[in-house]
Design a protein around this motif. Structure first.
Motif, PDB file in Angstrom:
ATOM      1  N   LEU A 272       0.825  -1.208   0.000  1.00  0.00           N
ATOM      2  CA  LEU A 272       0.000   0.000   0.000  1.00  0.00           C
ATOM      3  C   LEU A 272       0.862   1.262   0.000  1.00  0.00           C
ATOM      4  CD1 LEU A 272      -2.889   1.047   0.107  1.00  0.00           C
ATOM      5  CD2 LEU A 272      -2.750   0.993   2.605  1.00  0.00           C
ATOM      6  N   ALA A 273       1.965   1.238   0.786  1.00  0.00           N
ATOM      7  CA  ALA A 273       2.852   2.400   0.829  1.00  0.00           C
ATOM      8  C   ALA A 273       3.474   2.668  -0.541  1.00  0.00           C
ATOM      9  CB  ALA A 273       3.946   2.194   1.870  1.00  0.00           C
ATOM     10  N   GLY A 274       3.894   1.598  -1.212  1.00  0.00           N
ATOM     11  CA  GLY A 274       4.461   1.747  -2.547  1.00  0.00           C
ATOM     12  C   GLY A 274       3.453   2.306  -3.532  1.00  0.00           C
ATOM     13  N   LEU A 275       2.206   1.802  -3.470  1.00  0.00           N
ATOM     14  CA  LEU A 275       1.160   2.291  -4.369  1.00  0.00           C
ATOM     15  C   LEU A 275       0.870   3.769  -4.126  1.00  0.00           C
ATOM     16  CD1 LEU A 275      -1.103   1.898  -6.430  1.00  0.00           C
ATOM     17  CD2 LEU A 275      -2.562   1.048  -4.570  1.00  0.00           C
ATOM     18  N   ILE A 276       0.770   4.163  -2.849  1.00  0.00           N
ATOM     19  CA  ILE A 276       0.480   5.566  -2.524  1.00  0.00           C
ATOM     20  C   ILE A 276       1.626   6.468  -2.969  1.00  0.00           C
ATOM     21  CG2 ILE A 276       0.165   7.179  -0.613  1.00  0.00           C
ATOM     22  CD1 ILE A 276      -1.335   4.951   0.862  1.00  0.00           C
ATOM     23  N   ALA A 277       2.878   6.019  -2.727  1.00  0.00           N
ATOM     24  CA  ALA A 277       4.032   6.843  -3.110  1.00  0.00           C
ATOM     25  C   ALA A 277       4.095   7.033  -4.621  1.00  0.00           C
ATOM     26  CB  ALA A 277       5.317   6.197  -2.598  1.00  0.00           C
ATOM     27  N   LEU A 278       3.884   5.947  -5.377  1.00  0.00           N
ATOM     28  CA  LEU A 278       3.947   6.052  -6.834  1.00  0.00           C
ATOM     29  C   LEU A 278       2.795   6.893  -7.380  1.00  0.00           C
ATOM     30  CD1 LEU A 278       4.967   2.383  -7.780  1.00  0.00           C
ATOM     31  CD2 LEU A 278       6.384   4.426  -7.915  1.00  0.00           C
ATOM     32  N   SER A 279       1.648   6.831  -6.719  1.00  0.00           N
ATOM     33  CA  SER A 279       0.508   7.631  -7.172  1.00  0.00           C
ATOM     34  C   SER A 279       0.693   9.110  -6.854  1.00  0.00           C
ATOM     35  CB  SER A 279      -0.786   7.130  -6.509  1.00  0.00           C
ATOM     36  OG  SER A 279      -1.010   5.769  -6.799  1.00  0.00           O
ATOM     37  N   SER A 280       1.564   9.408  -5.873  1.00  0.00           N
ATOM     38  CA  SER A 280       1.737  10.782  -5.420  1.00  0.00           C
ATOM     39  C   SER A 280       2.788  11.549  -6.199  1.00  0.00           C
ATOM     40  CB  SER A 280       2.103  10.803  -3.925  1.00  0.00           C
ATOM     41  OG  SER A 280       1.113  10.149  -3.155  1.00  0.00           O
ATOM     42  N   ILE A 281       3.715  10.840  -6.841  1.00  0.00           N
ATOM     43  CA  ILE A 281       4.778  11.517  -7.579  1.00  0.00           C
ATOM     44  C   ILE A 281       4.485  11.501  -9.066  1.00  0.00           C
ATOM     45  CG2 ILE A 281       6.505  10.943  -5.819  1.00  0.00           C
ATOM     46  CD1 ILE A 281       7.558   8.778  -7.678  1.00  0.00           C
ATOM     47  N   ASP A 282       5.113  12.403  -9.776  1.00  0.00           N
ATOM     48  CA  ASP A 282       4.937  12.466 -11.218  1.00  0.00           C
ATOM     49  C   ASP A 282       5.700  11.341 -11.894  1.00  0.00           C
ATOM     50  OD1 ASP A 282       3.354  14.739 -11.111  1.00  0.00           O
ATOM     51  OD2 ASP A 282       5.092  16.082 -11.175  1.00  0.00           O
ATOM     52  N   GLN A 283       5.149  10.897 -13.020  1.00  0.00           N
ATOM     53  CA  GLN A 283       5.885   9.956 -13.854  1.00  0.00           C
ATOM     54  C   GLN A 283       6.972  10.703 -14.619  1.00  0.00           C
ATOM     55  OE1 GLN A 283       3.342   7.389 -16.219  1.00  0.00           O
ATOM     56  NE2 GLN A 283       1.788   7.318 -14.620  1.00  0.00           N
ATOM     57  N   ASP A 284       8.005   9.972 -15.026  1.00  0.00           N
ATOM     58  CA  ASP A 284       9.149  10.582 -15.692  1.00  0.00           C
ATOM     59  C   ASP A 284       8.753  11.100 -17.073  1.00  0.00           C
ATOM     60  OD1 ASP A 284      11.781  10.843 -17.126  1.00  0.00           O
ATOM     61  OD2 ASP A 284      12.517  10.042 -15.231  1.00  0.00           O
ATOM     62  N   ASP A 285       9.186  12.320 -17.390  1.00  0.00           N
ATOM     63  CA  ASP A 285       8.876  12.893 -18.701  1.00  0.00           C
ATOM     64  C   ASP A 285       9.499  12.103 -19.846  1.00  0.00           C
ATOM     65  OD1 ASP A 285       7.367  14.904 -17.606  1.00  0.00           O
ATOM     66  OD2 ASP A 285       9.050  16.317 -17.463  1.00  0.00           O
ATOM     67  N   ALA A 286      10.580  11.362 -19.548  1.00  0.00           N
ATOM     68  CA  ALA A 286      11.260  10.599 -20.593  1.00  0.00           C
ATOM     69  C   ALA A 286      10.396   9.467 -21.129  1.00  0.00           C
ATOM     70  CB  ALA A 286      12.579  10.028 -20.062  1.00  0.00           C
ATOM     71  N   ARG A 287       9.311   9.125 -20.415  1.00  0.00           N
ATOM     72  CA  ARG A 287       8.447   8.031 -20.875  1.00  0.00           C
ATOM     73  C   ARG A 287       7.813   8.347 -22.229  1.00  0.00           C
ATOM     74  NH1 ARG A 287       5.298  11.173 -17.607  1.00  0.00           N
ATOM     75  NH2 ARG A 287       3.084  11.436 -18.153  1.00  0.00           N
TER      76      ARG A 287
END
Length: 633
Positions: A534-549
């Motif tokens: 759950l912590a990993g899911l919340i952290a990934l949902s809270s930060i921006d994805q990399d523009d290089a994608r």
């Protein structure tokens, strides 16, 4: 060039160099990795070819047996819902495959994606596990054809003596000449060319689909005529409860394995950005629809507890005085097995070829025939191994090992999507032929900063790549009151979050499946695993994805939706299924993986095409390639 770092020599010791080799990553296009001298495969496949391959590889004879077994033991009349849930779970992996196959359209499937996103060590294990999967899978399928073929010719002794099974005197070995001959025939088709072999597979698959449509239409007629006795039971729609329906879904999930073989043909697709996602989606949709309709009809014709666990479809029609239909259904099972055999033998030569291109296996496997434009030597090696196994061994006991390779691949593909979105590689390996250009390009105006970012992939998280535009965006966000991370810290948070998510998924799956564990161990493990997930899911949902994608790999293709939720659910499902495969299966697979580790340590690591590669930042590498192309022009 004092700042250059050799991926093997850095670290001052052999053991550290060995560890560094496990995390070196290649770039998307193999041609850019210095493999342009390899002849490419023929680009001949379209959506219709991909659907034929996907449906043919997925719908094996399992549907002719699974319907009875799962209905009797788990699902009852709710069997169709079990297939629907399993299809949705498979679709999660299909979404991840669709994005990666369109971004990285080269042969190699999950091995190729793992090498690009995770590293050489993990990619090697995935490739090695897939080799085992396809070899044993093909052998098991071939071994199952002769008994069904014999039924068409009048029974167990119906086959000619030269094709029938025989026991070797004095040995507890039953040889199956029919299985070996069929493997050699399929191998011959595969050597003719991808278009020719796909055409043959399409015909066989069409016959199988027609038989399943007959089952659906004729079965529906019988059902409406007799009143659908299977649904008028006092036990109701869920005789084993909702838990039984989910247990049935976990069993029939393996009936959807096969669509992943489409990804191994990515290099041979004319328009991979458009056709691969459509082909994967259509193949999975057709398979799920056929599975559900067949299960609805058969469970309605015969009460679930009265179904024959070995021949449920044939016995259902026989119980309604349609004995002639048994031969047609048996023909469908034979066609399904032949199509699945082609689906098992098609991907492995391409994985062998991809591993050989990268130097991890002998180069003979990477040879592509100039006339047929297929890896003939790798195909012949695959066919010989599968034919030998199917001739001498009853590999049905090893069938569980097939699932390990597939589930590991599904898991790594989902992890690769997370890495691509949040921490994509920001350094590219340069082949030895371009090393001398690094200094000359380093001092081009505007590229001075890039010259200081040369190193191995282990340095990638230490190199913030924030342009002036990024800085202006950050200033605007700060002005609006948002809390933002620097690029370097964002990548660190993303990387650690992905790792915690994977650890949490494993702990949760393992503790939830270990019913024999005492409660004071099991429940805290479940809590820790769930918290990390759950912590990993919340952290990934809270930060921006990399523009290089947006520019990583080949842009313009399919984009996986609901990231990070969808890949994380995919990881959790596949890890749960992996944990529940049983200790005996894992013991056998471990022996194979240990052999793979030894092969890598003594051959693959030293001969890898990245053994002497130097890593530079993406912008720097692109400038070097542009100058190299200009000099050639």
């Amino acid at each position: 060039m004092g700042f250059l770092v050799d991926t093997q020599k850095e670290g001052g010791g052999h053991s550290w160099g060995c560890v560094r080799s496990l995390v070196r990553r290649k770039q998307v296009d193999s041609a850019a990795n210095g493999h342009s001298h390899h002849q490419q495969l023929a680009k001949a496949l379209t959506v219709s070819h991909l659907v034929a391959i996907g449906v043919g590889a997925t719908i094996g004879a399992g549907v002719y047996i699974l319907v009875g077994t799962v209905a009797r033991e788990h699902s009852g009349p709710s069997l169709a819902l079990s297939f629907l849930i399993a299809g949705i779970a498979a679709a999660l992996s299909a979404f991840c495959y669709a994005e990666l196959s369109s971004r990285c359209p080269s042969a190699g499937s999950a091995y190729h994606y793992s090498y690009i996103c995770v590293g050489e060590g993990v990619a090697w294990l995935i490739g090695w596990a897939l080799i085992l999967e396809y070899t044993i899978g093909g052998s098991a399928v071939a071994r199952g054809i002769s008994p069904n073929l014999a039924l068409i010719f009048g029974g167990e002794d119906g086959l000619p003596s030269i094709l029938a099974r025989h026991q070797i005197p004095g040995l507890d070995v039953v040889v199956d000449p029919c299985a070996a001959i069929l493997v050699f025939i399929v191998t011959g088709f595969l050597c003719l060319g991808i278009k020719e072999s796909t055409f043959a597979q399409g015909i066989v698959t069409a016959v199988n689909v027609c038989v399943l449509l007959f089952v659906i239409v004729a079965g529906s007629y019988l059902g409406f005529k007799t009143g659908w006795a299977g649904y008028e039971l006092p036990t109701g729609f869920f005789p084993f409860g909702v838990d039984g329906m989910f247990a049935g879904a976990a069993t029939v999930f393996f009936a959807f394995i096969g669509f992943d073989s489409l990804a191994s043909t990515a290099e041979e697709v004319k328009n991979p950005q458009r056709d691969l996602p459509i082909g994967i989606g259509l193949a999975l949709f057709l398979c799920c629809s056929l599975y559900m309709m067949v299960s609805i009809v058969i469970v309605g014709l015969v009460p679930y507890y009265a179904m024959d666990p070995d021949t449920p479809i044939s016995s259902a029609f026989a119980s309604h005085d349609m004995q002639w239909a048994v031969y047609l259904i048996t023909l469908g099972a034979v066609m399904a097995l032949c199509s699945a055999l082609m689906g098992s033998l098609l991907p492995q030569p391409r994985i062998l070829m991809a591993m050989a291109r990268d130097g991890l296996l002998p180069s003979l496997f990477s040879d592509v025939n100039r006339r047929t434009q297929v890896p003939v030597k790798a195909t012949l090696a695959t066919g010989f191994c599968a034919a030998t196994l199917s001739f001498f061994l009853d590999v049905s006991q090893l069938a569980g090992m097939v699932s390990v390779g597939t589930l590991l691949a599904f898991t790594m593909v989902a992890i690769s999507v997370l890495i691509l979105r949040y921490v994509p590689p920001d350094e590219l390996p340069l082949p030895a032929s371009l090393h001398e250009r690094i200094d000359s390009v380093s001092f081009i105006p505007g590229e001075t900063k890039s010259s200081n970012h040369v190193g191995t992939s282990s340095n990638s998280t230490k190199q913030p790549l924030i342009s002036e535009n990024d800085a202006s965006v950050m200033e605007k966000q700060e002005a609006l009151g948002f809390w933002v991370l620097s690029e370097e810290n964002r990548r660190k948070v993303g990387g650690w979050s992905i790792m915690f998510t994977c650890i949490g998924a494993f702990l949760l799956s393992y503790s939830a499946s270990s019913l024999n564990f005492p409660g004071f161990i099991r429940y805290p493990l479940c809590g820790i695993g769930g918290s990390l997930l759950l912590a990993g899911l919340i952290a990934l949902s809270s930060i921006d994805q990399d523009d290089a994608r947006h520019t990583f790999g080949h842009s313009g293709g399919f984009i996986c939706p609901l990231v990070p939720l969808l890949p994380i659910i995919c990881i959790l499902i596949n890890m749960y299924l992996l944990v529940n495969l049983g200790s005996a299966t894992w013991a056998r697979v471990s022996v194979w993986l240990v052999i793979g580790v030894l092969v890598y340590v003594f051959y693959g690591r030293k001969n890898s095409s990245l053994a002497n590669a130097v890593y530079v930042t993406t912008a720097h590498a692109e400038e070097i390639y542009r100058e190299h192309e200009a000099s050639l022009a």
